[in-house]
Design an enzyme around this catalytic site. Structure first.
Site, PDB file in Angstrom:
ATOM      1  N   LYS A 198       0.803  -1.232   0.000  1.00  0.00           N
ATOM      2  CA  LYS A 198       0.000   0.000   0.000  1.00  0.00           C
ATOM      3  C   LYS A 198       0.833   1.278   0.000  1.00  0.00           C
ATOM      4  CE  LYS A 198      -2.186  -1.633   3.575  1.00  0.00           C
ATOM      5  NZ  LYS A 198      -3.090  -1.906   4.689  1.00  0.00           N
ATOM      6  N   ASP A 249      -5.656  -5.941  10.138  1.00  0.00           N
ATOM      7  CA  ASP A 249      -7.001  -5.351  10.165  1.00  0.00           C
ATOM      8  C   ASP A 249      -8.110  -6.360   9.852  1.00  0.00           C
ATOM      9  OD1 ASP A 249      -6.075  -5.473   7.558  1.00  0.00           O
ATOM     10  OD2 ASP A 249      -6.676  -3.457   6.987  1.00  0.00           O
TER      11      ASP A 249
HETATM   12  C1  GLC Z   1      -2.688  -4.991   2.329  1.00  0.00           C
HETATM   13  C2  GLC Z   1      -1.904  -5.589   3.488  1.00  0.00           C
HETATM   14  C3  GLC Z   1      -2.781  -6.443   4.358  1.00  0.00           C
HETATM   15  C4  GLC Z   1      -4.016  -5.667   4.786  1.00  0.00           C
HETATM   16  C5  GLC Z   1      -4.747  -5.134   3.557  1.00  0.00           C
HETATM   17  C6  GLC Z   1      -5.975  -4.322   3.917  1.00  0.00           C
HETATM   18  O1  GLC Z   1      -3.064  -6.005   1.483  1.00  0.00           O
HETATM   19  O2  GLC Z   1      -0.821  -6.330   2.997  1.00  0.00           O
HETATM   20  O3  GLC Z   1      -2.090  -6.896   5.494  1.00  0.00           O
HETATM   21  O4  GLC Z   1      -4.872  -6.506   5.511  1.00  0.00           O
HETATM   22  O5  GLC Z   1      -3.857  -4.324   2.810  1.00  0.00           O
HETATM   23  O6  GLC Z   1      -5.662  -3.207   4.670  1.00  0.00           O
END
Ligand code: GLC
Length: 477
Positions: A161, A200
């Site tokens: 991200k 999350d």
């Molecule tokens: C990205 C992260 C993951 C998280 C997701 C949603 O894919 O790698 O850990 O859960 O974003 O935020």
């Protein structure tokens, strides 16, 4: 009666032809499910070699609704960082929280500076809320892939991200935070017990499971996308421990990486616009499924597609609006706005958006083409999420499933949730049932609940300080 708007059917047909690669047939969706299930299996055997890491979270006990106490939660996973104080003693007690914007430059600096910033935020929060004298347990929602060795020992696998801080991959995130906290002398670190590090998705699952024990999947479609689910220990080849009760654990799939080994592209699902968007990120070749689905990328995908439509003279008479050429000029909330429009409301939101951001010179045909292109990108994203959820539902033995969900895209887009739901209905075994449950701030509440559940098992009931005995979670005056 007003004249019917003039529509250029030829242009519409040509734009349709160009964008139809975003429409996935049921057959294609099922092929994707099959591939995803294979990737799940590989990840459950060995995460070193697998594309989908299927990370063991060590969250084994679901909440029973009786969790009590006051907890701190941290939430790091997008452009904001939050510190939250949650009181589980009172049902639906409002959470006290403070949001800190992470400056862009901190997303790609030395990791120590990022954790110093986090420590400063915690200190500011605890000072503001006069918590310096509380012994309090803290759950940390860190929404990036981490291999865990226990509930609060972890190793960051990679950043996602848009984050790219050096010196953190391969390190224990909790240790890094503790080190930064220690450096801040005015903060009495001894009073903050970091008891859990969660993703999350896990937070989302836990916050809903607190109310509904049927929850077995946690789904996020926000800046990124990912899901977790409850797995049987005897189906996890790499499970390192014994099969003690409860014989289940939450697995964080990290499904955003689906396709990083080429399997999605091989099925002909990736378009040239997906490749353009991917090439212009800090992690090209990584998180390819996430880049087709989530909020950080959907706007960019539509923007690039609209540029091609202009270049091919199918839009704006071949004149590309200057602002459209700028990266980030078409955020995902614009995708939602356009999708909230239809022919019946005369594309009012789209008109407003284009008047404001791009150009005031457009035809009725342009509006229809923009709408079609936008819709194809977002509908494909929802179809792909439906593939993910359906694969999980088929993977688990449960007849009845509840998907706890959160994230800006699935919450705020006008149809995304419905599209995902319709997609799942179509793809799963007809004997299976599912429902979707919106999580109320899973990242905050979930971390507090995991902290509480872990304390339920093994918390020190009291601490002794200055020869006085205190119960955990109570104020020390
Ligand atoms: C990205 C992260 C993951 C998280 C997701 C949603 O894919 O790698 O850990 O859960 O974003 O935020």
């Amino acid at each position: 009666m007003k004249d019917k708007p003039q529509i250029d059917d030829k242009l519409i047909a040509a734009a349709n032809e160009l964008t139809k690669c975003f429409v996935l047939s049921d057959d294609k969706l099922r092929q994707l499910m099959e591939k995803l299930e294979q990737e799940f299996q590989l990840g459950l055997c060995n995460e070193e070699s697998a594309t989908l890491k299927m990370l063991i979270t060590y969250v084994r006990h679901l909440p029973n609704g009786k969790e009590r106490g006051q907890y701190l939660a941290l939430d790091l996973g997008g452009t904001n960082f939050r510190v939250i104080l949650i009181n589980l003693n009172i049902a639906n007690a409002p959470m006290v929280s403070q949001k800190f914007v992470i400056p862009d430059e901190l997303m790609a600096v030395d990791g120590e500076r990022l954790f110093d910033f986090i420590a400063d935020c915690i200190i500011e929060f605890t000072n503001n809320h006069k918590l310096e004298t509380i012994r309090i347990a803290l759950g940390f929602t860190f929404s990036f892939p981490c291999v865990q060795y226990g509930l609060c020992q972890s190793k960051l696998v990679r950043w996602t991200k848009g984050f790219n801080c050096s010196g953190v991959v391969g390190k224990d995130v909790v240790k890094l935070l503790k080190n930064s906290l220690k450096k801040k002398t005015q903060f009495n670190n001894a009073f903050v017990d970091i008891v859990a590090l969660i993703n999350d998705t896990t937070g989302t699952l836990m916050s809903c499971a607190h109310k509904n024990p049927n929850c077995n999947i946690g789904l996020i479609v926000g800046t990124g996308t990912n899901a977790c689910y409850i797995e049987q220990l005897d189906r996890i080849d790499k499970w390192p421990s014994n099969y003690s009760d409860p014989k289940t654990v939450v697995i964080n799939t990290e499904w955003g990486a689906f396709g990083d080994n080429g399997v999605v592209d091989k099925l002909g699902v990736m378009t040239k616009w997906d490749k353009l968007v991917d090439a212009d990120t800090v992690n090209p070749g990584r998180q390819l499924y996430e880049k087709m689905v989530s909020g950080m990328y959907l706007g960019e995908l539509v923007r690039r597609l609209l540029i091609t439509l202009c270049e091919q003279k199918l839009l704006f008479n071949g004149q590309t609006p200057e602002n459209l050429l700028k990266k980030g000029s078409f955020p995902t909330k614009s995708v939602s706005k356009i999708d909230s429009d239809s022919e019946s409301n005369k594309f009012q939101a789209t008109r407003r958006l284009f008047d404001r951001d791009f150009t005031k010179t457009y035809t009725e045909t342009d509006l229809r083409i923009i709408h079609m292109a936008n819709n194809r990108v977002s509908k494909r994203a929802a179809d792909l999420v439906a593939v993910g959820c359906s694969t999980l539902i088929e993977h688990m033995a449960n007849q009845s499933n509840t998907i706890a969900y959160d994230g800006s895209v699935i919450k705020l887009h006008p149809h995304f949730h419905q599209w995902v739901s319709d997609g799942i209905c179509k793809l799963i075994d007809k004997k299976k049932r599912f429902e979707m449950m919106l999580s109320e701030d899973g990242s905050g509440r979930g971390a507090a609940i995991v902290a509480a559940v872990s304390y339920r098992e093994k918390r020190p009931r009291i601490i002794i300080r200055d020869r006085k005995v205190y119960e955990i979670g109570t104020y020390i005056h």
